[in-house]
Scaffold this motif. Structure first.
Motif, PDB file in Angstrom:
ATOM      1  N   ASN A   1       0.827  -1.215   0.000  1.00  0.00           N
ATOM      2  CA  ASN A   1       0.000   0.000   0.000  1.00  0.00           C
ATOM      3  C   ASN A   1       0.858   1.259   0.000  1.00  0.00           C
ATOM      4  OD1 ASN A   1      -2.492  -1.309  -0.043  1.00  0.00           O
ATOM      5  ND2 ASN A   1      -2.586  -1.478   2.197  1.00  0.00           N
ATOM      6  N   ARG A   2       1.962   1.233   0.745  1.00  0.00           N
ATOM      7  CA  ARG A   2       2.864   2.389   0.766  1.00  0.00           C
ATOM      8  C   ARG A   2       3.441   2.653  -0.623  1.00  0.00           C
ATOM      9  NH1 ARG A   2       4.595  -0.011   5.835  1.00  0.00           N
ATOM     10  NH2 ARG A   2       3.948   1.297   7.580  1.00  0.00           N
ATOM     11  N   GLN A   3       3.861   1.604  -1.308  1.00  0.00           N
ATOM     12  CA  GLN A   3       4.418   1.771  -2.651  1.00  0.00           C
ATOM     13  C   GLN A   3       3.351   2.248  -3.634  1.00  0.00           C
ATOM     14  OE1 GLN A   3       6.195  -2.002  -3.613  1.00  0.00           O
ATOM     15  NE2 GLN A   3       7.709  -1.900  -1.952  1.00  0.00           N
TER      16      GLN A   3
ATOM     17  N   GLY B   1      -8.762   6.163   4.861  1.00  0.00           N
ATOM     18  CA  GLY B   1      -9.281   5.266   5.879  1.00  0.00           C
ATOM     19  C   GLY B   1     -10.508   4.516   5.415  1.00  0.00           C
ATOM     20  N   VAL B   2     -10.692   3.347   5.995  1.00  0.00           N
ATOM     21  CA  VAL B   2     -11.842   2.519   5.647  1.00  0.00           C
ATOM     22  C   VAL B   2     -13.132   3.249   6.020  1.00  0.00           C
ATOM     23  CG1 VAL B   2     -13.003   0.328   6.067  1.00  0.00           C
ATOM     24  CG2 VAL B   2     -10.505   0.415   5.970  1.00  0.00           C
ATOM     25  N   GLY B   3     -14.043   3.359   5.070  1.00  0.00           N
ATOM     26  CA  GLY B   3     -15.309   4.049   5.303  1.00  0.00           C
ATOM     27  C   GLY B   3     -15.345   5.467   4.798  1.00  0.00           C
ATOM     28  N   SER B   4     -14.194   6.008   4.366  1.00  0.00           N
ATOM     29  CA  SER B   4     -14.169   7.402   3.904  1.00  0.00           C
ATOM     30  C   SER B   4     -14.924   7.585   2.591  1.00  0.00           C
ATOM     31  CB  SER B   4     -12.728   7.885   3.743  1.00  0.00           C
ATOM     32  OG  SER B   4     -12.030   7.093   2.794  1.00  0.00           O
ATOM     33  N   SER B   5     -15.165   6.502   1.856  1.00  0.00           N
ATOM     34  CA  SER B   5     -15.900   6.626   0.593  1.00  0.00           C
ATOM     35  C   SER B   5     -17.342   7.069   0.810  1.00  0.00           C
ATOM     36  CB  SER B   5     -15.894   5.285  -0.151  1.00  0.00           C
ATOM     37  OG  SER B   5     -16.491   4.273   0.640  1.00  0.00           O
ATOM     38  N   ALA B   6     -17.824   7.007   2.054  1.00  0.00           N
ATOM     39  CA  ALA B   6     -19.197   7.428   2.338  1.00  0.00           C
ATOM     40  C   ALA B   6     -19.393   8.922   2.121  1.00  0.00           C
ATOM     41  CB  ALA B   6     -19.568   7.061   3.778  1.00  0.00           C
ATOM     42  N   TYR B   7     -18.322   9.716   2.311  1.00  0.00           N
ATOM     43  CA  TYR B   7     -18.459  11.166   2.124  1.00  0.00           C
ATOM     44  C   TYR B   7     -17.497  11.717   1.082  1.00  0.00           C
ATOM     45  CZ  TYR B   7     -15.171  10.368   5.996  1.00  0.00           C
ATOM     46  OH  TYR B   7     -14.181   9.877   6.804  1.00  0.00           O
ATOM     47  N   VAL B   8     -16.556  10.927   0.607  1.00  0.00           N
ATOM     48  CA  VAL B   8     -15.713  11.340  -0.534  1.00  0.00           C
ATOM     49  C   VAL B   8     -15.645  10.165  -1.522  1.00  0.00           C
ATOM     50  CG1 VAL B   8     -14.304  13.153   0.532  1.00  0.00           C
ATOM     51  CG2 VAL B   8     -13.695  10.762   0.910  1.00  0.00           C
TER      52      VAL B   8
ATOM     53  N   PRO C   1      -6.501   2.082   3.135  1.00  0.00           N
ATOM     54  CA  PRO C   1      -6.235   1.625   4.510  1.00  0.00           C
ATOM     55  C   PRO C   1      -4.935   2.195   5.068  1.00  0.00           C
ATOM     56  CG  PRO C   1      -5.654  -0.100   2.963  1.00  0.00           C
ATOM     57  CD  PRO C   1      -6.226   1.023   2.139  1.00  0.00           C
ATOM     58  N   SER C   2      -4.991   3.379   5.589  1.00  0.00           N
ATOM     59  CA  SER C   2      -3.784   4.046   6.115  1.00  0.00           C
ATOM     60  C   SER C   2      -3.591   3.658   7.579  1.00  0.00           C
ATOM     61  CB  SER C   2      -3.921   5.562   5.982  1.00  0.00           C
ATOM     62  OG  SER C   2      -5.122   6.000   6.599  1.00  0.00           O
ATOM     63  N   ASP C   3      -3.049   2.470   7.807  1.00  0.00           N
ATOM     64  CA  ASP C   3      -2.850   1.992   9.177  1.00  0.00           C
ATOM     65  C   ASP C   3      -1.741   2.747   9.900  1.00  0.00           C
ATOM     66  OD1 ASP C   3      -4.794  -0.026   8.843  1.00  0.00           O
ATOM     67  OD2 ASP C   3      -3.340  -1.265   7.786  1.00  0.00           O
ATOM     68  N   SER C   4      -0.799   3.310   9.155  1.00  0.00           N
ATOM     69  CA  SER C   4       0.344   3.995   9.743  1.00  0.00           C
ATOM     70  C   SER C   4       0.026   5.465   9.999  1.00  0.00           C
ATOM     71  CB  SER C   4       1.547   3.879   8.806  1.00  0.00           C
ATOM     72  OG  SER C   4       2.535   4.828   9.120  1.00  0.00           O
TER      73      SER C   4
ATOM     74  N   SER D   1       4.023   2.209  11.993  1.00  0.00           N
ATOM     75  CA  SER D   1       3.133   1.110  11.640  1.00  0.00           C
ATOM     76  C   SER D   1       1.729   1.231  12.221  1.00  0.00           C
ATOM     77  CB  SER D   1       3.738  -0.229  12.105  1.00  0.00           C
ATOM     78  OG  SER D   1       3.968  -0.209  13.501  1.00  0.00           O
ATOM     79  N   GLN D   2       1.509   2.192  13.134  1.00  0.00           N
ATOM     80  CA  GLN D   2       0.183   2.381  13.724  1.00  0.00           C
ATOM     81  C   GLN D   2      -0.115   3.877  13.825  1.00  0.00           C
ATOM     82  OE1 GLN D   2      -2.036   0.105  14.759  1.00  0.00           O
ATOM     83  NE2 GLN D   2      -0.838  -1.771  14.625  1.00  0.00           N
ATOM     84  N   VAL D   3      -1.402   4.200  13.944  1.00  0.00           N
ATOM     85  CA  VAL D   3      -1.774   5.569  14.310  1.00  0.00           C
ATOM     86  C   VAL D   3      -1.642   5.617  15.832  1.00  0.00           C
ATOM     87  CG1 VAL D   3      -3.541   7.356  14.230  1.00  0.00           C
ATOM     88  CG2 VAL D   3      -3.338   5.719  12.348  1.00  0.00           C
ATOM     89  N   ALA D   4      -0.422   5.877  16.291  1.00  0.00           N
ATOM     90  CA  ALA D   4      -0.106   5.725  17.714  1.00  0.00           C
ATOM     91  C   ALA D   4      -0.397   6.980  18.518  1.00  0.00           C
ATOM     92  CB  ALA D   4       1.370   5.347  17.870  1.00  0.00           C
ATOM     93  N   ILE D   5      -0.166   8.147  17.942  1.00  0.00           N
ATOM     94  CA  ILE D   5      -0.321   9.408  18.667  1.00  0.00           C
ATOM     95  C   ILE D   5      -1.621  10.071  18.240  1.00  0.00           C
ATOM     96  CG2 ILE D   5       0.668  11.692  19.076  1.00  0.00           C
ATOM     97  CD1 ILE D   5       3.406  10.518  18.565  1.00  0.00           C
ATOM     98  N   GLY D   6      -2.478  10.320  19.211  1.00  0.00           N
ATOM     99  CA  GLY D   6      -3.744  10.981  18.913  1.00  0.00           C
ATOM    100  C   GLY D   6      -4.952  10.243  19.444  1.00  0.00           C
ATOM    101  N   MET D   7      -4.791   8.957  19.764  1.00  0.00           N
ATOM    102  CA  MET D   7      -5.909   8.174  20.283  1.00  0.00           C
ATOM    103  C   MET D   7      -5.928   8.267  21.808  1.00  0.00           C
ATOM    104  SD  MET D   7      -6.973   7.227  17.376  1.00  0.00           S
ATOM    105  CE  MET D   7      -8.290   6.109  17.841  1.00  0.00           C
ATOM    106  N   ILE D   8      -7.098   8.521  22.376  1.00  0.00           N
ATOM    107  CA  ILE D   8      -7.211   8.598  23.837  1.00  0.00           C
ATOM    108  C   ILE D   8      -7.425   7.197  24.405  1.00  0.00           C
ATOM    109  CG2 ILE D   8      -8.063  10.962  23.870  1.00  0.00           C
ATOM    110  CD1 ILE D   8     -10.891   9.860  24.159  1.00  0.00           C
ATOM    111  N   PRO D   9      -6.961   6.959  25.650  1.00  0.00           N
ATOM    112  CA  PRO D   9      -6.309   7.881  26.578  1.00  0.00           C
ATOM    113  C   PRO D   9      -4.799   8.011  26.377  1.00  0.00           C
ATOM    114  CG  PRO D   9      -6.638   5.781  27.647  1.00  0.00           C
ATOM    115  CD  PRO D   9      -7.237   5.641  26.276  1.00  0.00           C
ATOM    116  N   GLY D  10      -4.231   7.323  25.374  1.00  0.00           N
ATOM    117  CA  GLY D  10      -2.791   7.416  25.162  1.00  0.00           C
ATOM    118  C   GLY D  10      -2.323   8.823  24.877  1.00  0.00           C
ATOM    119  N   ALA D  11      -3.142   9.594  24.133  1.00  0.00           N
ATOM    120  CA  ALA D  11      -2.773  10.978  23.823  1.00  0.00           C
ATOM    121  C   ALA D  11      -2.683  11.819  25.084  1.00  0.00           C
ATOM    122  CB  ALA D  11      -3.783  11.588  22.860  1.00  0.00           C
ATOM    123  N   PHE D  12      -3.449  11.432  26.111  1.00  0.00           N
ATOM    124  CA  PHE D  12      -3.417  12.170  27.370  1.00  0.00           C
ATOM    125  C   PHE D  12      -2.211  11.790  28.224  1.00  0.00           C
ATOM    126  CE2 PHE D  12      -8.291  12.911  27.347  1.00  0.00           C
ATOM    127  CZ  PHE D  12      -8.115  13.921  26.415  1.00  0.00           C
ATOM    128  N   LEU D  13      -1.381  10.897  27.709  1.00  0.00           N
ATOM    129  CA  LEU D  13      -0.054  10.675  28.281  1.00  0.00           C
ATOM    130  C   LEU D  13       1.005  11.368  27.439  1.00  0.00           C
ATOM    131  CD1 LEU D  13       1.899   9.279  30.256  1.00  0.00           C
ATOM    132  CD2 LEU D  13       1.886   7.292  28.722  1.00  0.00           C
TER     133      LEU D  13
END
Length: 490
Positions: free
Chosen positions: A356-358, A377-384, A393-396, A456-468
């Motif tokens: 997918n990256r390539q 992201g999965v499901g974005s075709s509903a509005y675009v 699938p942008s998992d990273s 490899s993941q959307v690591a920063i931005g998801m709560i409660p991890g972002a609140f650390l």
């Protein structure tokens, strides 16, 4: 000779105006709940109670910003499990956002009252670079390729919440005691989340969580480890979020345990919590979390090579690591899952992500401002529906930033991470206070592991991890300032 101190009396004491209003409001609230249950059923009563609780919480957060600050953190730990239990998408995430906004408002009101600058403690390179990120994200709302404004603004609102939370953290961490208070409160809930994840592994999922897993066949397959075992997520949204948070927490606690001069009681509590976090990380089945822990330990070793304890720890950890990866253990699904993190060439999901990256690189090269917020992201075709990134699938986290914000945004993100780490490392080596050095070292190592996990993941931005993550950035900003000003204690 100690100077005499004066104690402020609260303007909202229970026997004052607020106390009288409380005696009036509580009976009215009880009548409203009773009528709601009688007229509409139990659901109405629950909603009324939650609404009243929310209103009181918001009011308290204006008067006492720390109430909103810590309430947002605490609710963020449990909101997903509450939704699973009630089988309802109650917008508790909106409540978390509101608490952060109200906390911010309370801080501004307090600053106006004491005639303090809004920019207090903000003269720092990390603050400047986040202002640039904030402004660039604002521009992205109007990206002509982007999703409808309602969707773009929703994505931006989440980022705004985190930026305001960073500001609140910087302003509320007025002394080192405030920082220690935050860490104690946050890691109490880390302990609870880790313990509950271990409970899920040892005794099985409760019925309502098992019902949630089985309600989605695709989700059930993604969670399955085979043999009727499933990845664990504790109270959080997903095993990935849970695993990353446990790995980060284990790293922070490990640095404290190896370097802080604790008494035996605190040392025991820290060690037990660390062990629970490590176990919970393994039970989550998140391969990125395993790599996150290892890469964080590597940085810790590099930053403390001159410490004799580091050499002993490196030897012990190295032997344990080799045993877990190559030892004669074959029937344990948790260890088998952990081992696959170090066999990327044999992992089909890794190969798909590389493909997918390539595949998306030509789009990144030709769109410096990206495709717009919320278009991938999965499901974005509903509005675009006709967008080139629809359902990609942008998992990273890094890849998602590159395709939605463009390579300009990705470059700005790299600069942000470099500035955060550079300032943290610099503060660590310049600090002369032993405990400050430990806190800075733990913060830098944990932040570095989160940044690496973004690959490899959307690591920063998801709560409660972002609140650390954002309070750790605030610790990097404030600890050096506190040390220079001599305010080690409140």
């Amino acid at each position: 000779m100690a100077l005499p101190t004066t104690r402020r009396t609260s303007s909202i004491a229970p026997d004052g105006l607020w106390g009288k209003l409380l005696w009036v409001l509580l009976p009215l609230l009880g009548l409203a709940v009773a009528y709601g249950v009688y007229r509409f059923g139990n659901v109405a009563g629950i909603l009324l109670i939650m609404g009243a609780f929310g209103a009181i919480l918001l009011l308290a957060s204006v008067l006492f910003p720390k109430v909103g600050f810590y309430s947002a953190i605490i609710i963020s730990f449990f909101l997903f499990d509450i939704q699973r239990f009630l089988r309802s998408d109650i917008p508790l995430g909106t409540l978390v956002d509101l608490l952060v906004y109200i906390c911010f408002l309370g801080i501004i009101v307090r600053k106006i009252q004491v005639k303090e600058s809004f920019w207090q403690h903000g003269n720092h390179p990390i603050v400047f670079v986040y202002i640039l990120v904030f402004l660039y994200s604002l521009i992205e709302i109007f990206n002509p390729m982007g999703a409808p404004f309602s969707v773009s603004f929703l994505i931006y609102r989440r980022f705004l919440t985190l930026i305001l939370f960073l500001y609140c953290s910087i302003q509320l961490f007025r002394t080192r005691d405030d920082i220690v208070e935050f860490l104690k409160i946050y890691f109490i809930f880390i302990f609870i989340a880790a313990l509950y994840g271990c409970y899920q592994e040892w005794f099985g999922y409760p019925a309502y969580e098992m019902r949630y897993i089985m309600s989605n066949p695709l989700g059930e397959r993604l969670l399955s480890l085979g043999g009727g075992k499933y990845r664990k997520f504790s109270f959080l949204a997903s095993p990935a979020d849970y695993g990353l948070l446990m790995a980060a927490s284990a790293l922070f606690l490990l640095v404290l345990l190896l370097n802080a001069k604790f008494k035996w009681k605190k040392r025991t509590i820290t060690a037990v919590t660390l062990i629970l976090c490590a176990l919970a990380m393994g039970y989550s089945g998140t391969r990125t979390a395993t790599l996150m822990l290892v890469i964080g330990i590597v940085l810790y070793v590099l930053m403390t090579l001159s410490n004799p304890k580091t050499l002993v720890f490196t030897s012990v950890f190295g032997l344990l690591f080799v045993f877990l990866i190559y030892g004669p253990i074959y029937g344990n699904s948790t260890i088998n899952r952990l081992r696959t993190a170090f066999e990327p060439n044999e992992d089909e999901s890794v190969q798909v992500r590389d493909y997918n990256r390539q595949r998306i690189q030509p789009f990144i090269y030709t769109h410096p401002l990206g495709g717009g917020l919320g278009t991938a992201g999965v499901g974005s075709s509903a509005y675009v529906p006709n967008h080139p990134l629809a359902d990609f699938p942008s998992d990273s986290g890094l890849l998602r930033n590159a395709i939605e914000y463009g390579w300009v945004g990705l470059l700005l993100l790299y600069i942000t991470y470099i500035v955060v780490l550079q300032q943290g490392v610099q503060a660590y080596y310049k600090s002369r206070d032993p405990f400050n050095r430990v806190l800075l070292l733990a913060s830098v190592v944990t932040l570095f592991s989160y940044i690496v996990a973004q690959y490899s993941q959307v690591a920063i931005g998801m709560i409660p991890g972002a609140f650390l993550v954002y309070p750790l950035i605030a610790i990097v900003v404030r600890l050096r300032q506190i040390e220079l000003s001599g305010l080690k204690q409140s």
